[in-house]
Structure formats: C-alpha cells, structure tokens
Design a protein around this motif. Structure first.
Motif, PDB file in Angstrom:
ATOM      1  N   MET A 170     -32.356   2.449 -32.905  1.00  0.00           N
ATOM      2  CA  MET A 170     -31.388   2.436 -31.820  1.00  0.00           C
ATOM      3  C   MET A 170     -31.432   1.094 -31.071  1.00  0.00           C
ATOM      4  N   LEU A 171     -32.646   0.630 -30.798  1.00  0.00           N
ATOM      5  CA  LEU A 171     -32.790  -0.634 -30.089  1.00  0.00           C
ATOM      6  C   LEU A 171     -32.298  -1.803 -30.938  1.00  0.00           C
ATOM      7  N   THR A 172     -32.547  -1.735 -32.236  1.00  0.00           N
ATOM      8  CA  THR A 172     -32.089  -2.794 -33.135  1.00  0.00           C
ATOM      9  C   THR A 172     -30.564  -2.832 -33.183  1.00  0.00           C
ATOM     10  N   ALA A 173     -29.939  -1.674 -33.225  1.00  0.00           N
ATOM     11  CA  ALA A 173     -28.475  -1.616 -33.231  1.00  0.00           C
ATOM     12  C   ALA A 173     -27.902  -2.178 -31.936  1.00  0.00           C
ATOM     13  N   LYS A 230     -29.329  -4.440 -30.032  1.00  0.00           N
ATOM     14  CA  LYS A 230     -29.513  -5.893 -30.060  1.00  0.00           C
ATOM     15  C   LYS A 230     -28.467  -6.576 -30.932  1.00  0.00           C
ATOM     16  N   ILE A 231     -28.164  -5.999 -32.080  1.00  0.00           N
ATOM     17  CA  ILE A 231     -27.141  -6.562 -32.968  1.00  0.00           C
ATOM     18  C   ILE A 231     -25.775  -6.528 -32.291  1.00  0.00           C
ATOM     19  N   VAL A 267     -30.673  -2.918 -23.173  1.00  0.00           N
ATOM     20  CA  VAL A 267     -31.690  -3.469 -24.060  1.00  0.00           C
ATOM     21  C   VAL A 267     -32.948  -3.826 -23.262  1.00  0.00           C
ATOM     22  N   ALA A 268     -32.776  -4.412 -22.086  1.00  0.00           N
ATOM     23  CA  ALA A 268     -33.925  -4.762 -21.250  1.00  0.00           C
ATOM     24  C   ALA A 268     -34.658  -3.535 -20.755  1.00  0.00           C
ATOM     25  N   TYR A 269     -33.928  -2.458 -20.447  1.00  0.00           N
ATOM     26  CA  TYR A 269     -34.545  -1.230 -19.934  1.00  0.00           C
ATOM     27  C   TYR A 269     -35.343  -0.511 -21.020  1.00  0.00           C
ATOM     28  N   PHE A 270     -34.801  -0.451 -22.229  1.00  0.00           N
ATOM     29  CA  PHE A 270     -35.450   0.294 -23.297  1.00  0.00           C
ATOM     30  C   PHE A 270     -36.390  -0.553 -24.153  1.00  0.00           C
ATOM     31  N   LEU A 271     -36.548  -1.822 -23.798  1.00  0.00           N
ATOM     32  CA  LEU A 271     -37.450  -2.694 -24.532  1.00  0.00           C
ATOM     33  C   LEU A 271     -38.888  -2.222 -24.335  1.00  0.00           C
TER      34      LEU A 271
END
Length: 79
Positions: free
Chosen positions: A1-4, A6-7, A72-76
C-alpha cells in the motif's frame, strides 16, 4: 500500500510539473511555443479554454499532491 502511494505521488508530482510548465504566464510561457499559432487558427477563445483547463488541473493535482504527501509521511514506518 505504501509503495503504491509513493508511486502515485511520483506520478502526480511529475504531472503537476508538466501542467505548470505548460501554462502561459505573462510572457506566454512554454504553452505558446508548443501550441504554436493556435490563437490565429482557432481564435482566442480556444487559448483561454486551454488555460482555464490547465488552471483547474493544477488545482486538482496540487490538492492530490498534498494529500498523498501527508498520507505517505504519516504511514511511513519509523525505525
């Protein structure tokens, strides 16, 4: 999910850069060079319509960019 996310963030940021560069500024910007003599062929209404579309698209992409950046910053994951 995080990778998606970021893309998607990379794609949105590239699209935002392209849309901002295409907008005509006070000196007619890059959009005048790309469209060429569009104002002469299709009239000034066509050029205003394209500028309005690019302006709306900029707002939409900017909002998407901020939402994706915050998510993205929150779930990093922190180490």
């Amino acid at each position: 999910m995080l990778t998606a996310a970021k893309i998607l963030l990379i794609l949105v940021s590239l699209a935002l850069i392209v849309v901002v560069v295409l907008q005509s500024g006070r000196s007619a910007g890059l959009s005048g060079a790309i469209t060429g003599g569009a104002e002469q062929l299709f009239g000034k209404q066509k050029a205003r319509g394209i500028d309005a579309l690019l302006s709306k698209l900029t707002v939409i992409l900017a909002v998407l960019f901020f939402i994706l950046t915050i998510s993205v910053a929150y779930f990093l994951p922190t180490n």
